[in-house]
Design a protein around this motif. Structure first.
Motif, PDB file in Angstrom:
ATOM      1  N   LEU A 114       2.352  11.521 -11.194  1.00 48.76           N
ATOM      2  CA  LEU A 114       3.070  10.844 -10.126  1.00 48.76           C
ATOM      3  C   LEU A 114       2.640   9.385 -10.105  1.00 48.76           C
ATOM      4  CD1 LEU A 114       2.697  13.505  -7.289  1.00 48.76           C
ATOM      5  CD2 LEU A 114       4.494  13.315  -9.027  1.00 48.76           C
ATOM      6  N   VAL A 115       3.607   8.480 -10.076  1.00 45.84           N
ATOM      7  CA  VAL A 115       3.338   7.048 -10.060  1.00 45.84           C
ATOM      8  C   VAL A 115       3.686   6.505  -8.686  1.00 45.84           C
ATOM      9  CG1 VAL A 115       3.953   4.816 -11.067  1.00 45.84           C
ATOM     10  CG2 VAL A 115       3.791   6.850 -12.533  1.00 45.84           C
ATOM     11  N   SER A 116       2.730   5.801  -8.084  1.00 45.98           N
ATOM     12  CA  SER A 116       2.918   5.213  -6.757  1.00 45.98           C
ATOM     13  C   SER A 116       2.847   3.701  -6.858  1.00 45.98           C
ATOM     14  CB  SER A 116       1.806   5.707  -5.818  1.00 45.98           C
ATOM     15  OG  SER A 116       1.824   4.977  -4.611  1.00 45.98           O
ATOM     16  N   ASN A 117       3.595   3.021  -5.991  1.00 47.97           N
ATOM     17  CA  ASN A 117       3.409   1.576  -5.891  1.00 47.97           C
ATOM     18  C   ASN A 117       2.869   1.202  -4.519  1.00 47.97           C
ATOM     19  OD1 ASN A 117       5.752   1.878  -4.380  1.00 47.97           O
ATOM     20  ND2 ASN A 117       6.828   0.179  -5.327  1.00 47.97           N
ATOM     21  N   GLY A 118       2.325   2.192  -3.810  1.00 50.09           N
ATOM     22  CA  GLY A 118       1.669   1.930  -2.538  1.00 50.09           C
ATOM     23  C   GLY A 118       2.578   1.919  -1.325  1.00 50.09           C
ATOM     24  N   ASN A 119       3.841   2.244  -1.491  1.00 53.05           N
ATOM     25  CA  ASN A 119       4.767   2.286  -0.369  1.00 53.05           C
ATOM     26  C   ASN A 119       4.313   3.363   0.608  1.00 53.05           C
ATOM     27  OD1 ASN A 119       6.991   2.881   1.336  1.00 53.05           O
ATOM     28  ND2 ASN A 119       8.444   2.209  -0.215  1.00 53.05           N
ATOM     29  N   PRO A 120       4.048   2.999   1.868  1.00 55.26           N
ATOM     30  CA  PRO A 120       3.568   3.999   2.833  1.00 55.26           C
ATOM     31  C   PRO A 120       4.551   5.130   3.081  1.00 55.26           C
ATOM     32  CG  PRO A 120       4.066   1.915   3.929  1.00 55.26           C
ATOM     33  CD  PRO A 120       4.177   1.670   2.454  1.00 55.26           C
ATOM     34  N   MET A 121       5.834   4.920   2.794  1.00 54.29           N
ATOM     35  CA  MET A 121       6.838   5.959   2.997  1.00 54.29           C
ATOM     36  C   MET A 121       6.742   7.067   1.950  1.00 54.29           C
ATOM     37  SD  MET A 121       8.354   5.235   5.756  1.00 54.29           S
ATOM     38  CE  MET A 121       9.763   6.330   5.718  1.00 54.29           C
ATOM     39  N   GLU A 122       6.030   6.822   0.853  1.00 53.39           N
ATOM     40  CA  GLU A 122       5.931   7.838  -0.194  1.00 53.39           C
ATOM     41  C   GLU A 122       5.390   9.154   0.360  1.00 53.39           C
ATOM     42  OE1 GLU A 122       3.723   6.209  -3.474  1.00 53.39           O
ATOM     43  OE2 GLU A 122       5.301   4.779  -3.964  1.00 53.39           O
ATOM     44  N   LYS A 123       4.300   9.088   1.116  1.00 50.59           N
ATOM     45  CA  LYS A 123       3.716  10.320   1.668  1.00 50.59           C
ATOM     46  C   LYS A 123       4.518  10.837   2.856  1.00 50.59           C
ATOM     47  CE  LYS A 123      -0.855   9.751  -0.077  1.00 50.59           C
ATOM     48  NZ  LYS A 123      -2.146  10.326  -0.059  1.00 50.59           N
ATOM     49  N   THR A 124       5.049   9.930   3.667  1.00 51.18           N
ATOM     50  CA  THR A 124       5.825  10.333   4.841  1.00 51.18           C
ATOM     51  C   THR A 124       7.081  11.101   4.437  1.00 51.18           C
ATOM     52  OG1 THR A 124       5.031   8.400   6.043  1.00 51.18           O
ATOM     53  CG2 THR A 124       6.996   9.473   6.904  1.00 51.18           C
ATOM     54  N   VAL A 125       7.806  10.565   3.452  1.00 50.99           N
ATOM     55  CA  VAL A 125       9.074  11.152   3.035  1.00 50.99           C
ATOM     56  C   VAL A 125       8.877  12.180   1.918  1.00 50.99           C
ATOM     57  CG1 VAL A 125      11.361  10.608   2.084  1.00 50.99           C
ATOM     58  CG2 VAL A 125      10.298   9.074   3.738  1.00 50.99           C
ATOM     59  N   GLY A 126       7.819  11.985   1.118  1.00 48.87           N
ATOM     60  CA  GLY A 126       7.556  12.895   0.010  1.00 48.87           C
ATOM     61  C   GLY A 126       8.240  12.483  -1.274  1.00 48.87           C
ATOM     62  N   PHE A 127       8.019  11.234  -1.719  1.00 47.64           N
ATOM     63  CA  PHE A 127       8.590  10.788  -2.978  1.00 47.64           C
ATOM     64  C   PHE A 127       7.575   9.972  -3.752  1.00 47.64           C
ATOM     65  CE2 PHE A 127       9.438   7.018  -0.433  1.00 47.64           C
ATOM     66  CZ  PHE A 127       9.320   5.972  -1.330  1.00 47.64           C
ATOM     67  N   SER A 128       7.859   9.746  -5.012  1.00 45.69           N
ATOM     68  CA  SER A 128       7.051   8.906  -5.885  1.00 45.69           C
ATOM     69  C   SER A 128       7.935   7.809  -6.444  1.00 45.69           C
ATOM     70  CB  SER A 128       6.485   9.720  -7.056  1.00 45.69           C
ATOM     71  OG  SER A 128       5.621  10.732  -6.588  1.00 45.69           O
ATOM     72  N   ARG A 129       7.355   6.678  -6.789  1.00 46.13           N
ATOM     73  CA  ARG A 129       8.124   5.607  -7.444  1.00 46.13           C
ATOM     74  C   ARG A 129       8.662   6.123  -8.767  1.00 46.13           C
ATOM     75  NH1 ARG A 129      11.411   3.514  -6.742  1.00 46.13           N
ATOM     76  NH2 ARG A 129      10.493   3.024  -4.752  1.00 46.13           N
ATOM     77  N   ALA A 130       7.798   6.864  -9.490  1.00 42.97           N
ATOM     78  CA  ALA A 130       8.210   7.447 -10.764  1.00 42.97           C
ATOM     79  C   ALA A 130       7.456   8.746 -10.967  1.00 42.97           C
ATOM     80  CB  ALA A 130       7.920   6.484 -11.917  1.00 42.97           C
ATOM     81  N   VAL A 131       8.018   9.608 -11.800  1.00 41.41           N
ATOM     82  CA  VAL A 131       7.367  10.854 -12.188  1.00 41.41           C
ATOM     83  C   VAL A 131       7.493  10.966 -13.701  1.00 41.41           C
ATOM     84  CG1 VAL A 131       7.378  13.372 -12.036  1.00 41.41           C
ATOM     85  CG2 VAL A 131       7.894  11.998  -9.998  1.00 41.41           C
ATOM     86  N   ARG A 132       6.339  11.244 -14.328  1.00 42.95           N
ATOM     87  CA  ARG A 132       6.339  11.472 -15.779  1.00 42.95           C
ATOM     88  C   ARG A 132       5.971  12.924 -16.032  1.00 42.95           C
ATOM     89  NH1 ARG A 132       3.472   8.209 -20.803  1.00 42.95           N
ATOM     90  NH2 ARG A 132       3.932   9.826 -22.342  1.00 42.95           N
ATOM     91  N   VAL A 133       6.790  13.588 -16.842  1.00 46.20           N
ATOM     92  CA  VAL A 133       6.497  14.937 -17.312  1.00 46.20           C
ATOM     93  C   VAL A 133       6.649  14.893 -18.822  1.00 46.20           C
ATOM     94  CG1 VAL A 133       7.132  17.365 -17.235  1.00 46.20           C
ATOM     95  CG2 VAL A 133       7.344  15.970 -15.168  1.00 46.20           C
ATOM     96  N   GLY A 134       5.543  15.091 -19.527  1.00 44.70           N
ATOM     97  CA  GLY A 134       5.576  14.963 -20.976  1.00 44.70           C
ATOM     98  C   GLY A 134       5.972  13.556 -21.364  1.00 44.70           C
ATOM     99  N   SER A 135       7.001  13.435 -22.168  1.00 45.05           N
ATOM    100  CA  SER A 135       7.445  12.108 -22.608  1.00 45.05           C
ATOM    101  C   SER A 135       8.562  11.539 -21.732  1.00 45.05           C
ATOM    102  CB  SER A 135       7.909  12.168 -24.069  1.00 45.05           C
ATOM    103  OG  SER A 135       9.032  13.031 -24.177  1.00 45.05           O
TER     104      SER A 135
END
Length: 137
Positions: free
Chosen positions: A7-28
């Motif tokens: 899970l990639v975060s850019n520090g947005n406080p809404m990420e934890k509140t809403v439940g999202f990530s800036r980006a998600v990497r799975v494998g390649s």
């Protein structure tokens, strides 16, 4: 990294509140979610200027891809989402600087509005890391 979920975060406080990530990497594979034209403090960059807003979105995307061990060269799809489809040329002109070498597939679409009415554009990208997965930037 095969099979791992990063899970990639850019520090947005809404990420934890809403439940999202800036980006998600799975494998390649890396998915970068709808990226708005905001600065580190959450303020809109380039109010009224779709070109400047598109540049800001891609700068955020570039940082997220690098944090995920990738880079602009790995982008395979972009989605340019506008509030006014007539702004597509300015948005694509800005996109070109970030995507000209990778030449990903692209979708351009319009929506009625975003959460923040100052936003004229949001960008989503998908990337696939080739080879070892290290960025060449």
């Amino acid at each position: 990294m095969t099979g791992q979920r990063m899970l990639v975060s850019n520090g947005n406080p809404m990420e934890k509140t809403v439940g999202f990530s800036r980006a998600v990497r799975v494998g390649s594979f890396i998915a970068v979610g709808g990226t708005a034209p905001v600065d580190q403090d959450g303020n809109t960059v380039g109010v009224g200027d779709v070109f400047a807003q598109t540049v800001q979105c891609f700068e955020i995307i570039k940082a997220a891809l690098e944090q995920a061990g990738s880079g602009l060269e790995d982008i395979v799809r972009t989605r340019v989402i506008l509030t006014d489809i007539d702004n597509w040329k300015e948005a694509i002109e800005a996109r070109k600087a970030y995507c000209l070498d990778a030449r990903p597939v692209d979708t351009i679409m319009a929506v009625s509005r975003f959460v923040n009415p100052e936003w004229l554009v949001e960008i989503e990208v998908d990337a696939v890391v080739a080879g070892s997965g290290s960025s060449q930037e």
